[in-house]
Design a protein around this motif. Structure first.
Motif, short mmCIF file in Angstrom:
data_model
loop_
_atom_site.label_atom_id
_atom_site.label_comp_id
_atom_site.label_asym_id
_atom_site.label_seq_id
_atom_site.Cartn_x
_atom_site.Cartn_y
_atom_site.Cartn_z
N ALA A 55 2.46 1.60 -3.29
CA ALA A 55 1.33 2.18 -4.44
C ALA A 55 1.34 3.62 -4.38
N LYS A 113 -1.01 -3.50 -7.58
CA LYS A 113 0.07 -3.02 -6.57
C LYS A 113 1.04 -4.11 -6.11
N GLU A 167 0.96 -1.25 -0.03
CA GLU A 167 0.01 0.00 0.12
C GLU A 167 0.83 1.24 0.15
N MET A 215 -2.25 3.27 -10.59
CA MET A 215 -0.94 2.77 -10.32
C MET A 215 -0.35 2.86 -11.66
#
Length: 425
Positions: free
Chosen positions: A27, A99, A24, A36
């Motif tokens: 990202a 991600k 996370e 992303m």
């Protein structure tokens, strides 16, 4: 300046949660808020590199960047300068990607090294985690740049390729502080490397459909790709009889259906028409031109090459029958890369030691391990992804539970690693 909040989960948490928190945090380094996208040597790419370097340092590793922009963390062995077991993956992304593709193969080993470092554990071999700076080829239409650099197979000709803004790769590297002339020095010496192992999400539905968290990869499929232009004759949709048409779009469509038939029923063989366009098409015009792509992949090269030969032959027959000309250009040809059996065996032993069902499967997608295979033996561990196995997409996902299982499998391999000479004794 990297915010302290980018270490989203503290080391006391379960390793799966740590990995997911790092995903996370990583990202957040994106070129486009809300999606992303992180391409080679952009500001977002450099921010992600700095964050990875920080995590590596916090995990007790010595960190460096090479001339390609790879981020390399070394966790020293019991004896300084010992040969290294290499691992890692890429931290660039496709546009509007996910991600975990690539990123997982960096942050998972970092979390494992951090756990060993806290416990004061070292091994007879060193561990080097490589965050490959470029794999996807989005910005300069050249793939596997980071892994080719460390394997000593970097093609200097791509340095003159330009991005959409007209900036050459050489210029982008210089602006980011990297010297293209130093790229040969990024290559590893074979004597310093024991093997390369890569952890990666499957990017497909096999493990998900079978209810399995991980699988051992047997080979990375070879791929043949073509760009094809079909040229027929445009005509009025209402006045040209069906038997007199030279329809380029229907020629492409018939070829696509043949590819689907030819590549069905053979395990590991897949064929795709990913682009099919009718330039300047109109609803009331028989298409005089069509442009389409062909992508044929297989775990075994003989199966792929046989399918390619049949497809090319049938394409000419279809075109001749329809009185349409084909301009066929091969844009990519890569041989299959087998994963070393002695390394597959060590992953298999780890999976079974942890009480999980053992599944072997090929990788239809390309990975950095393909390039690293020019340097040393390679192996891969696939990790289940959700949402039907979707990847290269914002809906790409996985679970903390699977991340923890994969970390435990990887840790078992490292902790019980036997170099090839010993494994084959």
């Amino acid at each position: 300046m990297i915010s302290e909040t980018e270490t989203a989960v503290q080391p006391g948490s379960g390793i799966g949660a740590v990995i997911m928190g790092h995903a996370e945090a990583l990202a957040r380094h994106t070129e486009a808020p809300g999606m992303m996208t992180r391409t080679y040597l952009t500001e977002a790419h450099q921010g992600a590199a700095a964050l990875l370097a920080r995590w590596m340092t916090e995990a007790g590793m010595h960190v460096r960047r090479d001339a390609a922009g790879n981020v390399i963390g070394r966790y020293e062995g019991l004896a300084p300068g010992a040969p290294a077991l290499l691992t890692g993956s890429h931290f660039d992304t496709v546009r509007n990607g996910g991600k975990y593709d690539g990123n997982l193969g960096i942050i998972l080993p970092i979390a494992c090294v951090a756990r060993w470092h806290r416990a004061g554990r070292r091994f007879p071999h060193a561990i080097e985690i490589i965050g490959f700076a470029e794999e996807e080829g989005v910005r300069f239409k050249a793939t596997l740049l980071g892994s080719r650099a460390i394997a000593g197979t970097f093609d200097a000709g791509v340095l003159e390729r330009r991005d959409d803004a007209g900036i050459s790769m050489r210029e982008a590297m210089a602006a980011a502080g990297f010297d293209a002339a130093a790229l040969p020095a990024a290559a590893y010496a074979r004597r310093d490397v024991l093997a390369f192992v890569e952890v990666h999400i499957e990017q497909g539905p096999v493990l998900l459909d079978e209810g399995l968290p991980v699988g051992v990869v047997t080979a990375i499929s070879g791929a043949s790709r073509f760009m094809v232009r079909a040229t027929g004759l445009a005509g009025h949709a209402g006045t040209v009889p069906m038997d007199l048409r030279r329809d380029a779009a229907m020629t492409a469509a018939e070829i696509g259906l043949y590819i689907e038939r030819r590549c069905s029923g053979t395990p590991g063989l897949v064929g795709t028409v990913g682009v099919l366009e009718v330039p300047n098409g109109a609803a009331n015009v028989v298409p005089g031109n069509a442009v389409f792509t062909i992508d044929i992949r297989a775990e075994q090269d003989p199966a792929r090459l046989a399918a390619v030969a049949d497809v090319l032959c049938e394409m000419q027959a279809i075109a001749a029958r329809r009185n349409v000309q084909l301009d066929i250009n091969q844009t990519h040809d890569a041989a299959s890369v087998p994963c070393a059996p002695w390394l597959q065996a060590q992953f298999a032993a780890a999976v079974t030691a942890l009480g999980m069902p053992l599944r072997f499967l090929p990788s239809g997608a390309g990975h950095d391990a393909m390039a690293v295979a020019a340097l040393t033996d390679v192996a891969m561990l696939f990790v289940r992804c959700g949402n039907g196995g979707i990847s290269h997409h914002p809906d790409e996902t996985m679970t903390a539970e699977d991340a923890e299982i994969a970390a435990d499998v990887f840790s078992h391999v490292v902790e019980h690693f036997q170099p090839q000479a010993v494994a084959g004794a």
